[in-house]
Write a protein that holds these residues in place. Structure first.
Motif, mmCIF file in Angstrom:
data_model
loop_
_atom_site.group_PDB
_atom_site.id
_atom_site.type_symbol
_atom_site.label_atom_id
_atom_site.label_comp_id
_atom_site.label_asym_id
_atom_site.label_seq_id
_atom_site.Cartn_x
_atom_site.Cartn_y
_atom_site.Cartn_z
ATOM 1 N N ASN A 215 49.300 61.677 33.764
ATOM 2 C CA ASN A 215 50.584 62.070 34.354
ATOM 3 C C ASN A 215 50.991 61.240 35.565
ATOM 4 N N HIS A 216 50.134 60.305 35.995
ATOM 5 C CA HIS A 216 50.423 59.572 37.217
ATOM 6 C C HIS A 216 50.004 58.104 37.107
ATOM 7 N N PHE A 217 50.611 57.301 37.966
ATOM 8 C CA PHE A 217 50.120 55.960 38.261
ATOM 9 C C PHE A 217 49.449 56.000 39.622
ATOM 10 N N TYR A 218 48.331 55.317 39.740
ATOM 11 C CA TYR A 218 47.651 55.188 41.023
ATOM 12 C C TYR A 218 47.504 53.707 41.351
ATOM 13 N N VAL A 219 47.737 53.388 42.615
ATOM 14 C CA VAL A 219 47.541 52.020 43.077
ATOM 15 C C VAL A 219 46.551 52.066 44.230
ATOM 16 N N GLY A 220 45.544 51.217 44.163
ATOM 17 C CA GLY A 220 44.533 51.264 45.211
ATOM 18 C C GLY A 220 43.716 49.999 45.279
ATOM 19 N N ARG A 221 42.570 50.148 45.884
ATOM 20 C CA ARG A 221 41.667 49.022 46.071
ATOM 21 C C ARG A 221 40.239 49.509 45.953
ATOM 22 N N ALA A 222 39.404 48.689 45.382
ATOM 23 C CA ALA A 222 37.969 48.950 45.378
ATOM 24 C C ALA A 222 37.312 48.019 46.386
ATOM 25 N N ILE A 223 36.535 48.582 47.288
ATOM 26 C CA ILE A 223 35.745 47.803 48.228
ATOM 27 C C ILE A 223 34.296 48.083 47.891
ATOM 28 N N LYS A 224 33.650 47.082 47.304
ATOM 29 C CA LYS A 224 32.372 47.282 46.623
ATOM 30 C C LYS A 224 32.617 48.312 45.531
#
Length: 326
Positions: A215-224
């Motif tokens: 139901n959603h889009f997520y935008v993010g970052r992985a650090i390790k």
């Protein structure tokens, strides 16, 4: 990869060619192979010239037909036709082999970027983008530079670059395993993921994330392996409306949709026009999404102005559109 990296890869392949007995025993052939390896490492990116025409043409075609199977077969032939004017005594078979290797290698390494290529054309126009290596990877570039320096100091180029590519093979394996760990961490955090795009950054342990869930889009970052979500958007289907149908006739938006696999959309109505905006969620920079397609229409649904490409401020976008909202 970037142009600089492709150049040093061409030099490295020319160095590897010294292990070829024909090249090693025939200076003209060795020189021709070096020229062919560098040219072959650059040739598929000649489509960059399309940017001089417009962004839509560039986006739709860059790393497309010039990276396709027919192009991979044709580039070496075109290159050796030119090179043999300067090295008429070069061994054509070995020149073709090493030039062919350089072209294939160019397309192969581009597959590992987030941008990818249409390497399987004409069988499919699907973009193949593994997202393991950044378009410019400092480690890959510097390892090649180190190999060239060692060669310049007197080491055997063939064995030097065999070591360089053994190191890079291990590096690619490490990057692949890192990406898999990030994917697992995302699925652990967001169980209903339906599509996940992991893109490398200049930082070794940092990855961009564009996540599609139920139901959603997520935008993010992985650090390790730590997942940080910056933005969450409702997943709203594109409406079947006259406005959208009219906007999709625009070349800029059409090019954007042919390239972008994950995006959100907006429709804004102003006093004298309607604005349709599509925003690629793979790219986020300082709270801004710079890769967009915007179409402005009047209330009779005629296209007034449009733009697609990279833009890093609303003010610059307005200048590109050359139309200010009321």
């Amino acid at each position: 990869m970037d142009t600089g990296t492709h150049i040093v890869m061409g030099i490295a392949l020319g160095g590897l060619a010294t292990l070829d007995p024909v090249a090693a025993s025939h200076p003209a052939t060795a020189q021709a192979i070096m020229a062919g390896a560098i040219a072959g490492s650059l040739a598929p990116d000649l489509d960059t010239i399309l940017k001089l025409q417009n962004n839509a043409t560039y986006i739709r075609n860059h790393r497309g037909i010039t990276h396709s199977i027919p192009a991979v077969m044709l580039w070496p032939l075109l290159i050796i036709l030119i090179i043999t004017f300067f090295f008429p005594t070069a061994n054509l078979l070995h020149l073709w082999i090493w030039t062919f290797v350089a072209v294939i290698f160019h397309v192969f390494v581009d597959i590992f970027n987030a941008y990818g290529t249409q390497a399987l054309r004409p069988f499919t126009k699907k973009w193949i983008a593994l997202g393991i290596i950044n378009t410019f990877d400092p480690f890959i570039f510097l390892v090649h530079i180190a190999g060239i320096i060692v060669w310049g100091l007197g080491a055997h180029p063939g064995y030097t670059f065999l070591i360089v590519y053994a190191i890079l093979f291990l590096y690619y394996v490490i990057r692949f395993r890192m990406q898999r760990k990030v994917a697992k961490a995302v699925h652990d955090k967001i169980p209903d993921v339906t599509n996940l795009i992991i893109s490398p950054t200049l930082r070794f342990s940092h990855w961009h994330l564009a996540i599609t869930a139920k139901n959603h889009f997520y935008v993010g970052r992985a650090i390790k392996n730590e997942i940080i979500v910056y933005d969450q958007f409702d997943k709203v289907p594109i409406p079947e409306s006259d406005i959208i149908h009219a906007a999709k006739k625009d070349d800029n938006l059409s090019a954007f949709l042919s390239f972008s696999p994950v995006y959100r959309w907006e429709i804004e109505e102003y006093n004298d026009h309607i604005e349709v905006r599509f925003i690629d969620l793979r790219y986020r920079s300082k709270d801004y999404y710079p890769f967009v397609a915007v179409v402005q229409l009047d209330y009779n649904l005629n296209i007034i102005s449009s733009y697609t490409g990279w833009i890093f401020s609303e003010q610059k976008l307005r200048k590109k559109l050359d139309y200010l909202p009321n």
